[in-house]
Enzyme design. Structure first.
Site, mmCIF file in Angstrom:
data_model
loop_
_atom_site.group_PDB
_atom_site.id
_atom_site.type_symbol
_atom_site.label_atom_id
_atom_site.label_comp_id
_atom_site.label_asym_id
_atom_site.label_seq_id
_atom_site.Cartn_x
_atom_site.Cartn_y
_atom_site.Cartn_z
ATOM 1 N N ASP A 12 -51.836 -114.350 5.059
ATOM 2 C CA ASP A 12 -50.851 -114.075 6.106
ATOM 3 C C ASP A 12 -50.960 -112.635 6.616
ATOM 4 O OD1 ASP A 12 -48.774 -114.790 7.804
ATOM 5 O OD2 ASP A 12 -47.232 -114.116 6.398
ATOM 6 N N GLY A 15 -51.870 -111.845 12.620
ATOM 7 C CA GLY A 15 -51.275 -111.577 13.932
ATOM 8 C C GLY A 15 -50.758 -110.151 14.018
ATOM 9 N N HIS A 29 -56.896 -112.556 13.939
ATOM 10 C CA HIS A 29 -57.441 -113.745 13.272
ATOM 11 C C HIS A 29 -58.942 -113.578 13.041
ATOM 12 C CE1 HIS A 29 -53.724 -115.869 13.396
ATOM 13 N NE2 HIS A 29 -53.651 -115.913 14.704
ATOM 14 N N SER A 57 -51.169 -124.456 8.751
ATOM 15 C CA SER A 57 -50.138 -125.304 8.153
ATOM 16 C C SER A 57 -49.700 -126.387 9.132
ATOM 17 C CB SER A 57 -48.933 -124.453 7.743
ATOM 18 O OG SER A 57 -48.166 -124.107 8.883
ATOM 19 N N LEU A 123 -68.945 -122.486 -6.814
ATOM 20 C CA LEU A 123 -67.559 -122.258 -6.380
ATOM 21 C C LEU A 123 -67.160 -123.388 -5.448
ATOM 22 C CD1 LEU A 123 -65.009 -120.443 -5.820
ATOM 23 C CD2 LEU A 123 -66.302 -119.455 -3.928
HETATM 24 C C1 IPE Z 1 -48.475 -119.539 6.344
HETATM 25 O O1 IPE Z 1 -48.270 -118.464 7.181
HETATM 26 C C2 IPE Z 1 -49.574 -120.391 6.852
HETATM 27 C C3 IPE Z 1 -50.927 -119.834 6.762
HETATM 28 C C4 IPE Z 1 -51.257 -118.688 6.235
HETATM 29 C C5 IPE Z 1 -51.967 -120.679 7.280
HETATM 30 P P1 IPE Z 1 -47.205 -118.509 8.344
HETATM 31 O O2 IPE Z 1 -47.264 -117.211 9.035
HETATM 32 O O3 IPE Z 1 -47.395 -119.710 9.175
HETATM 33 O O4 IPE Z 1 -45.832 -118.667 7.546
HETATM 34 P P2 IPE Z 1 -44.347 -118.461 8.035
HETATM 35 O O5 IPE Z 1 -44.163 -119.291 9.277
HETATM 36 O O6 IPE Z 1 -44.162 -117.020 8.314
HETATM 37 O O7 IPE Z 1 -43.501 -118.920 6.897
HETATM 38 C C1 IPE Z 2 -52.491 -115.836 9.585
HETATM 39 O O1 IPE Z 2 -51.500 -114.927 9.761
HETATM 40 C C2 IPE Z 2 -51.986 -117.185 9.254
HETATM 41 C C3 IPE Z 2 -52.453 -118.262 10.140
HETATM 42 C C4 IPE Z 2 -51.634 -119.190 10.569
HETATM 43 C C5 IPE Z 2 -53.851 -118.328 10.512
HETATM 44 P P1 IPE Z 2 -50.411 -115.018 10.909
HETATM 45 O O2 IPE Z 2 -51.012 -115.488 12.163
HETATM 46 O O3 IPE Z 2 -49.239 -115.805 10.425
HETATM 47 O O4 IPE Z 2 -50.031 -113.506 11.043
HETATM 48 P P2 IPE Z 2 -48.583 -112.895 11.182
HETATM 49 O O5 IPE Z 2 -47.806 -113.347 9.984
HETATM 50 O O6 IPE Z 2 -48.013 -113.430 12.452
HETATM 51 O O7 IPE Z 2 -48.811 -111.425 11.208
HETATM 52 MG MG MG Z 3 -47.548 -115.298 9.386
#
Ligand code: IPE
Ligand code: IPE
Ligand code: MG
Length: 225
Positions: A12, A15, A29, A57, A123
């Site tokens: 996470d 973004g 990303h 997700s 792996l």
């Molecule tokens: C969880 O991150 C999903 C992935 C890393 C793919 P999100 O950014 O979607 O989670 P929330 O929405 O903040 O809980």
């Molecule tokens: C990557 O992080 C998770 C994916 C869904 C690919 P995010 O895109 O959720 O990044 P933040 O949390 O908005 O910074």
């Molecule tokens: Mg996120």
């Protein structure tokens, strides 16, 4: 010292990293993929057998279409560019999640990659794509009911996407957010959870090594004393 068989990661913060450094979530990303490669290498070095990466997700469809398309495009190109190298490195790729809804070209590519690497043993990388723990469990219950089996731990586990994969020993979530976001809820009943402040593109091998070191010191009870 605790052995480590399986590490799961909620990658996470892409973004936010993108906005901060490149003024664009999507470029975050892209930067996140470099971390993916780094962490795969490091997982091999540490002789860990399973790595599960949360890539998309079941809730991520709520994002703007432009970002969703960018993410799947990125994945498509990543597979094109890296699958032969993964194969050479004896890495097995497995997708967990509901990929029936993806476009047929990408679906074929993922299936082909799984097939091509299925005998590899150094792996196993499980890519969680359109993955949601709740829908995984609902599917498992449906399959059990259809087969007129008993509902018990063994049968539930056999019908999850992760059947035959040991439960994660470690969960790492980067991005300074302390929640599970519908990831492996059943499988993580006894995982050790590490919430990391760093955003995923900034997470590095040193951070990973520190998590592993700290994990090894934990006394895991599994309900015992
Ligand atoms: C969880 O991150 C999903 C992935 C890393 C793919 P999100 O950014 O979607 O989670 P929330 O929405 O903040 O809980
Ligand atoms: C990557 O992080 C998770 C994916 C869904 C690919 P995010 O895109 O959720 O990044 P933040 O949390 O908005 O910074
Ligand atoms: Mg996120």
């Amino acid at each position: 010292m605790n052995p480590i068989t399986h590490v799961a990661i909620i990658m996470d913060g892409n973004g936010r990293w993108g906005i901060k450094h490149k003024k664009s979530r999507n470029l975050g990303h892209r930067a996140g993929l470099i971390t993916v490669e780094r962490i795969i290498k490091s997982t091999i070095k540490n002789k860990i057998k399973y790595l599960t990466l949360y890539a998309f997700s079941t809730e991520n469809w709520k994002r703007p279409k432009k970002e969703v398309n960018f993410l799947f495009g990125l994945l498509d190109r990543f597979i094109d560019q890296k699958i032969d190298e993964f194969n050479k490195q004896n890495i097995k790729l497995k997708v967990i999640g509901n990929i029936t809804v993806l476009n047929s070209k990408l679906k074929k590519k993922l299936k082909k990659s799984e097939y091509m690497t299925k005998k590899n043993s150094r792996l196993q990388v499980n890519l969680a794509l359109n993955y949601g723990s709740k829908s995984e469990l609902i599917n498992a219950f449906k399959k059990i009911t259809k087969k007129k089996q008993n509902i018990n731990v063994k049968n539930i586990e056999k019908n999850l996407y992760t059947s035959n994969i040991p439960d994660p020993d470690i969960l790492i979530r980067t991005g300074n957010t302390n929640r599970l976001s519908n990831f492996l809820l059943w499988q993580m009943a006894y995982s050790e959870i590490f919430f990391e402040k760093k955003l995923w593109p900034a997470f590095n091998e040193k951070d990973y090594r520190r998590v592993i070191k700290n994990f090894k010191k934990i006394k895991r009870n599994f309900g015992s004393i």
